[in-house]
Scaffold this motif. Structure first.
Motif, PDB file in Angstrom:
ATOM      1  N   ASN A 190       0.757  -1.246  -0.033  1.00 42.15           N
ATOM      2  CA  ASN A 190       0.146   0.051   0.008  1.00 42.15           C
ATOM      3  C   ASN A 190       0.940   1.395  -0.051  1.00 42.15           C
ATOM      4  N   ILE A 191       1.700   1.355   0.689  1.00 42.60           N
ATOM      5  CA  ILE A 191       2.834   2.339   0.797  1.00 42.60           C
ATOM      6  C   ILE A 191       3.546   2.511  -0.633  1.00 42.60           C
ATOM      7  N   ILE A 192       4.161   1.605  -0.978  1.00 41.88           N
ATOM      8  CA  ILE A 192       4.691   1.525  -2.291  1.00 41.88           C
ATOM      9  C   ILE A 192       3.785   2.293  -3.304  1.00 41.88           C
ATOM     10  N   ILE A 193       2.464   1.727  -3.514  1.00 42.81           N
ATOM     11  CA  ILE A 193       1.455   2.095  -4.444  1.00 42.81           C
ATOM     12  C   ILE A 193       1.334   3.532  -4.337  1.00 42.81           C
ATOM     13  N   LYS A 194       0.941   3.822  -3.100  1.00 41.99           N
ATOM     14  CA  LYS A 194       0.860   5.232  -2.745  1.00 41.99           C
ATOM     15  C   LYS A 194       1.800   6.196  -3.214  1.00 41.99           C
ATOM     16  N   THR A 195       2.944   6.016  -2.745  1.00 44.90           N
ATOM     17  CA  THR A 195       4.297   6.718  -3.171  1.00 44.90           C
ATOM     18  C   THR A 195       4.479   6.774  -4.452  1.00 44.90           C
ATOM     19  N   MET A 196       4.305   5.700  -5.431  1.00 42.28           N
ATOM     20  CA  MET A 196       4.471   5.757  -7.024  1.00 42.28           C
ATOM     21  C   MET A 196       3.508   6.510  -7.505  1.00 42.28           C
ATOM     22  N   SER A 197       2.322   6.861  -6.840  1.00 36.73           N
ATOM     23  CA  SER A 197       1.254   7.472  -7.556  1.00 36.73           C
ATOM     24  C   SER A 197       1.709   8.822  -7.079  1.00 36.73           C
ATOM     25  N   PHE A 198       2.192   9.313  -6.304  1.00 36.06           N
ATOM     26  CA  PHE A 198       2.814  10.664  -5.748  1.00 36.06           C
ATOM     27  C   PHE A 198       3.702  11.473  -6.667  1.00 36.06           C
ATOM     28  N   TYR A 199       4.493  10.356  -7.362  1.00 33.45           N
ATOM     29  CA  TYR A 199       5.645  10.719  -8.364  1.00 33.45           C
ATOM     30  C   TYR A 199       5.111  10.531  -9.843  1.00 33.45           C
ATOM     31  N   GLU A 200       3.615  10.273 -10.025  1.00 29.55           N
ATOM     32  CA  GLU A 200       2.942   9.807 -11.261  1.00 29.55           C
ATOM     33  C   GLU A 200       3.592  10.773 -12.382  1.00 29.55           C
ATOM     34  N   ASP A 201       3.534  12.153 -12.019  1.00 28.74           N
ATOM     35  CA  ASP A 201       3.616  13.306 -13.107  1.00 28.74           C
ATOM     36  C   ASP A 201       5.282  13.623 -13.565  1.00 28.74           C
ATOM     37  N   ILE A 202       6.208  13.296 -12.522  1.00 25.53           N
ATOM     38  CA  ILE A 202       7.625  13.521 -12.925  1.00 25.53           C
ATOM     39  C   ILE A 202       7.784  12.129 -13.773  1.00 25.53           C
ATOM     40  N   SER A 203       7.510  10.844 -13.249  1.00 21.37           N
ATOM     41  CA  SER A 203       7.762   9.738 -14.006  1.00 21.37           C
ATOM     42  C   SER A 203       7.187   9.664 -15.470  1.00 21.37           C
ATOM     43  N   ARG A 204       5.963  10.484 -15.623  1.00 23.97           N
ATOM     44  CA  ARG A 204       5.483  10.643 -17.026  1.00 23.97           C
ATOM     45  C   ARG A 204       6.038  11.384 -17.964  1.00 23.97           C
ATOM     46  N   GLN A 205       6.784  12.587 -17.176  1.00 23.20           N
ATOM     47  CA  GLN A 205       7.599  13.618 -17.909  1.00 23.20           C
ATOM     48  C   GLN A 205       8.959  12.899 -18.383  1.00 23.20           C
ATOM     49  N   LYS A 206       9.581  12.021 -17.719  1.00 20.81           N
ATOM     50  CA  LYS A 206      10.475  11.333 -17.992  1.00 20.81           C
ATOM     51  C   LYS A 206      10.486   9.896 -18.681  1.00 20.81           C
ATOM     52  N   ASN A 207       9.118   9.800 -18.887  1.00 24.82           N
ATOM     53  CA  ASN A 207       8.582   8.352 -19.829  1.00 24.82           C
ATOM     54  C   ASN A 207       9.259   7.285 -19.035  1.00 24.82           C
ATOM     55  N   ILE A 208       9.165   7.149 -17.849  1.00 26.65           N
ATOM     56  CA  ILE A 208       9.814   5.935 -17.067  1.00 26.65           C
ATOM     57  C   ILE A 208       8.705   4.931 -17.055  1.00 26.65           C
ATOM     58  N   THR A 209       9.120   3.769 -17.120  1.00 24.56           N
ATOM     59  CA  THR A 209       8.397   2.408 -17.374  1.00 24.56           C
ATOM     60  C   THR A 209       8.596   1.731 -15.789  1.00 24.56           C
TER      61      THR A 209
END
Length: 159
Positions: free
Chosen positions: A29-48
């Motif tokens: 649950n913590i991992i999923i919540k944290t990953m969603s918090f960084y969703e925008d920057i991950s999308r900007q860098k096109n991280i898979t």
């Protein structure tokens, strides 16, 4: 300066064992919540992302410290993953592992978990995250390890 002050206060509280609460915490649950918090920057860098999470894995710890520990490792991986890179996360009852695509070379393991060590000149980092992560691990008897294999940084927490 405000961020530095807050971080140093947290570090002091950890050093003084001022996080006495230990609850069973579901790490996925913590991992999923944290990953969603960084969703925008991950999308900007096109991280898979690739994640293999045991949904039942939990630890006994203070919730705040568990969030800080996993948050530090996930945010570092996102920050230091190359454009169009890959982050892989694995969680099971024995360990949490996060790897990320990197450009460059291995980090210096002698300096990695020491105060104010930074890889790069990012203004988003004050160089305390990995030191705090190590202190949290020490508090609960976990081991944190770093390796660099095939142009990938890898951090593993052994429970």
């Amino acid at each position: 300066m405000n961020k530095l002050n807050k971080t140093l206060k947290k570090k002091k509280k950890i050093d003084n064992n001022q996080f006495p609460n230990k609850d069973r915490i579901n790490l996925s649950n913590i991992i999923i919540k944290t990953m969603s918090f960084y969703e925008d920057i991950s999308r900007q860098k096109n991280i898979t992302f690739s994640a293999c999470l045991d949904k039942e894995t939990g630890i006994y710890a203070d919730t705040t410290l568990a969030e800080i520990l996993l948050g530090n490792l996930i945010s570092n991986a996102i920050r230091h993953t190359i454009q169009n890179g890959l982050i892989e996360i694995e969680l099971n009852k024995n360990f949490f592992r996060i790897t990320n695509s990197a450009s460059g070379k291995a980090l210096d393991p002698q300096k990695l978990f020491k105060r104010f060590q930074k890889n790069g000149t990012s203004s988003h980092s004050i160089g305390l995250g990995l030191e705090i992560s190590r202190k949290i691990c020490n508090l609960y008897g976990y081991q944190i390890q770093y390796s660099f294999v095939s142009d990938r940084h890898c951090f593993t927490l052994n429970f």
